[in-house]
Design a protein around this motif. Sequence first.
Motif, mmCIF file in Angstrom:
data_model
loop_
_atom_site.group_PDB
_atom_site.id
_atom_site.type_symbol
_atom_site.label_atom_id
_atom_site.label_comp_id
_atom_site.label_asym_id
_atom_site.label_seq_id
_atom_site.Cartn_x
_atom_site.Cartn_y
_atom_site.Cartn_z
ATOM 1 N N LEU A 212 5.067 -0.580 5.354
ATOM 2 C CA LEU A 212 4.504 -0.872 4.122
ATOM 3 C C LEU A 212 4.264 0.178 3.232
ATOM 4 C CD1 LEU A 212 1.572 -3.491 5.119
ATOM 5 C CD2 LEU A 212 4.036 -4.155 4.454
ATOM 6 N N ASN A 213 4.315 1.379 3.925
ATOM 7 C CA ASN A 213 4.222 2.580 3.244
ATOM 8 C C ASN A 213 2.758 2.797 2.589
ATOM 9 O OD1 ASN A 213 4.699 5.374 2.417
ATOM 10 N ND2 ASN A 213 5.499 4.712 0.559
ATOM 11 N N LYS A 214 1.670 2.344 3.529
ATOM 12 C CA LYS A 214 0.404 2.403 2.829
ATOM 13 C C LYS A 214 -0.636 2.560 4.266
ATOM 14 C CE LYS A 214 -1.925 -1.495 1.830
ATOM 15 N NZ LYS A 214 -2.101 -2.687 1.081
ATOM 16 N N LYS A 215 -1.797 3.258 3.971
ATOM 17 C CA LYS A 215 -2.684 3.626 4.846
ATOM 18 C C LYS A 215 -3.433 2.183 5.314
ATOM 19 C CE LYS A 215 -4.269 7.884 5.702
ATOM 20 N NZ LYS A 215 -5.461 8.639 5.982
ATOM 21 N N LEU A 216 -3.421 1.984 6.612
ATOM 22 C CA LEU A 216 -4.322 0.803 7.075
ATOM 23 C C LEU A 216 -5.648 1.217 7.901
ATOM 24 C CD1 LEU A 216 -1.377 -1.538 8.329
ATOM 25 C CD2 LEU A 216 -2.431 -1.587 6.069
ATOM 26 N N PRO A 217 -6.808 0.391 7.589
ATOM 27 C CA PRO A 217 -7.954 0.717 8.298
ATOM 28 C C PRO A 217 -8.157 0.292 9.772
ATOM 29 C CG PRO A 217 -8.285 -1.257 6.789
ATOM 30 C CD PRO A 217 -6.768 -0.751 6.669
ATOM 31 N N CYS A 218 -8.695 0.979 10.373
ATOM 32 C CA CYS A 218 -8.902 0.457 11.816
ATOM 33 C C CYS A 218 -10.136 1.075 12.348
ATOM 34 C CB CYS A 218 -7.746 0.899 12.653
ATOM 35 S SG CYS A 218 -7.378 2.465 12.875
ATOM 36 N N ILE A 219 -10.595 0.761 13.387
ATOM 37 C CA ILE A 219 -11.570 1.322 14.438
ATOM 38 C C ILE A 219 -10.874 1.927 15.593
ATOM 39 C CG2 ILE A 219 -13.498 1.277 15.963
ATOM 40 C CD1 ILE A 219 -14.855 -0.722 13.890
ATOM 41 N N THR B 41 -2.753 11.619 15.936
ATOM 42 C CA THR B 41 -1.241 12.014 15.009
ATOM 43 C C THR B 41 -0.855 11.034 14.108
ATOM 44 O OG1 THR B 41 0.284 11.488 16.795
ATOM 45 C CG2 THR B 41 -0.857 13.579 16.956
ATOM 46 N N CYS B 42 -1.424 9.561 14.241
ATOM 47 C CA CYS B 42 -0.701 8.445 13.160
ATOM 48 C C CYS B 42 -1.373 8.683 11.810
ATOM 49 C CB CYS B 42 -1.160 7.259 13.993
ATOM 50 S SG CYS B 42 -0.193 6.851 15.526
ATOM 51 N N ALA B 43 -0.425 9.405 11.095
ATOM 52 C CA ALA B 43 -0.840 9.843 9.817
ATOM 53 C C ALA B 43 -1.515 8.319 8.866
ATOM 54 C CB ALA B 43 -0.059 10.572 9.080
ATOM 55 N N GLU B 44 -0.846 7.160 9.234
ATOM 56 C CA GLU B 44 -1.059 6.217 8.398
ATOM 57 C C GLU B 44 -2.350 5.267 8.914
ATOM 58 O OE1 GLU B 44 1.836 7.046 9.578
ATOM 59 O OE2 GLU B 44 3.003 7.413 7.562
ATOM 60 N N LEU B 45 -2.891 5.901 9.830
ATOM 61 C CA LEU B 45 -4.067 5.156 10.095
ATOM 62 C C LEU B 45 -5.312 5.514 9.588
ATOM 63 C CD1 LEU B 45 -3.465 4.408 14.089
ATOM 64 C CD2 LEU B 45 -2.997 3.061 12.212
ATOM 65 N N GLN C 167 0.278 1.401 13.307
ATOM 66 C CA GLN C 167 0.980 2.450 12.688
ATOM 67 C C GLN C 167 2.158 2.087 12.031
ATOM 68 O OE1 GLN C 167 0.577 5.456 11.789
ATOM 69 N NE2 GLN C 167 2.228 6.493 12.187
ATOM 70 N N LYS C 168 3.084 1.361 12.977
ATOM 71 C CA LYS C 168 4.440 1.145 12.339
ATOM 72 C C LYS C 168 4.436 0.007 11.040
ATOM 73 C CE LYS C 168 7.278 1.073 16.675
ATOM 74 N NZ LYS C 168 7.509 0.357 17.939
ATOM 75 N N TYR C 169 3.455 -1.002 11.346
ATOM 76 C CA TYR C 169 3.118 -1.808 10.240
ATOM 77 C C TYR C 169 3.131 -1.036 8.789
ATOM 78 C CZ TYR C 169 2.153 -6.110 7.921
ATOM 79 O OH TYR C 169 1.953 -7.293 7.013
ATOM 80 N N ALA C 170 2.050 0.083 9.113
ATOM 81 C CA ALA C 170 1.574 0.822 7.884
ATOM 82 C C ALA C 170 2.763 1.640 7.369
ATOM 83 C CB ALA C 170 0.546 1.910 8.469
ATOM 84 N N GLN C 171 3.521 2.212 8.323
ATOM 85 C CA GLN C 171 4.620 2.872 7.718
ATOM 86 C C GLN C 171 5.802 1.906 7.196
ATOM 87 O OE1 GLN C 171 5.986 4.597 11.446
ATOM 88 N NE2 GLN C 171 5.352 6.579 11.124
#
Length: 358
Positions: free
Chosen positions: A117-124, A146-150, A111-115
């Motif tokens: 980069l300011n982009k959504k990152l995929p995960c399971i 609640t992690c909106a970027e995930l 989530q921190k990394y996504a924030q």
Amino acid sequence: MPVNPCLLTIDLQAIRANYNYLKSLSSADVGAAVKANAYGLGSREVVGTLYAEGCSEFFVAHLEEAIELRSSFAEPNIYVLGGLFEGEEREFLHYNIIPVLSTGHQAELWQKYAQKLNKKLPCIVHADSGMHRFGMTEAELQMTSTCAELDVLYLMSHLACADQADHEHNQYQLAKFKSHHHIFPKAKYSFANSSGIFLGSEFHFDLLRPGMALYGLNPTPGKPNPMKNPVTLTSQIMQIRQMADDGFVGYGAAHKAHRNSKIATIPIGYADGFLRNLSHHGFVYIEGKRVPIIGRVSMDLVTLDVSDLDCKIGDRVEIIGANSHPDDIAKRAGTIGHEILTSLGSRYARIYLDDKEK
Ligand SMILES: *Cc1c(COP(=O)(O)O)cnc(C)c1O
């Protein structure tokens, strides 16, 4: 040129047939667990075969395995079951590899990394439904939701007792897994490993994650094996020695001949994954006849009692094959077929058969 007397043959057609059989059992997508070099059978060959059959979801354990696969396969989704460690975020993104997040800590890292980069990152997201080995607790799931970027592609969980169809823990885990679904209402769901597929369609959800059944191990222990065995392993007799009835064989002089006997030695040992636990009580096959292993299995050599056999130097010895299934060898060695396959050694000559016409 060196002669390699030990020959491991992997029939990709059998793996293809196993994949298509599993696919026929469900309307869910069928991915594949290809961790540990596809359970020892060769991840590049296995992924190539399954990808051509339409499989596009592949699971490995470590990032390194994923990067290795990515160098051969640009397209399919590759998931790392172990998730990510701090400092690996860039590589996951660079190689387009998707982490399976199993702890709140891992979710925070991604989530921190996504924030940043300011982009959504995929995960399971991996929920613990009662195995208590790996996977998020309910509180961690809530936090992660609640992690909106995930971009949570799947919510998954793993069964502890799927190979025991009557085990009450299967129903417990199913109920627990379903109770987590509302936390990720938009995700797809993935639950069943090989044995889980045979527990019934209520265990299937959106994506199946078989491993062992693809490689021919029996996902329904106690019942006939519906899968095809792709593995054949043979060695060759190097020496035949006549023994007096009071002779000893091998390390520890642990075998004493009780009769005049004929001992054959083959160049394979525990360094090749021929488990030392098979000392004294394993079998191999020569021309379809069962031959007992005598004495201790050493690092590079195994001794056989061929007293009752007409055989000669150079004759082929079947270690795994039509007469000797990895599940049977495992039973004799006190382990499971998975360990027989993942122990398959690196010193064997490997041949991949792929007769698509069959
Ligand atoms: C290894 C693994 C699988 C595949 O299991 P099999 O029993 O070999 O089918 C599926 N899911 C997870 C999380 C795994 O670790």
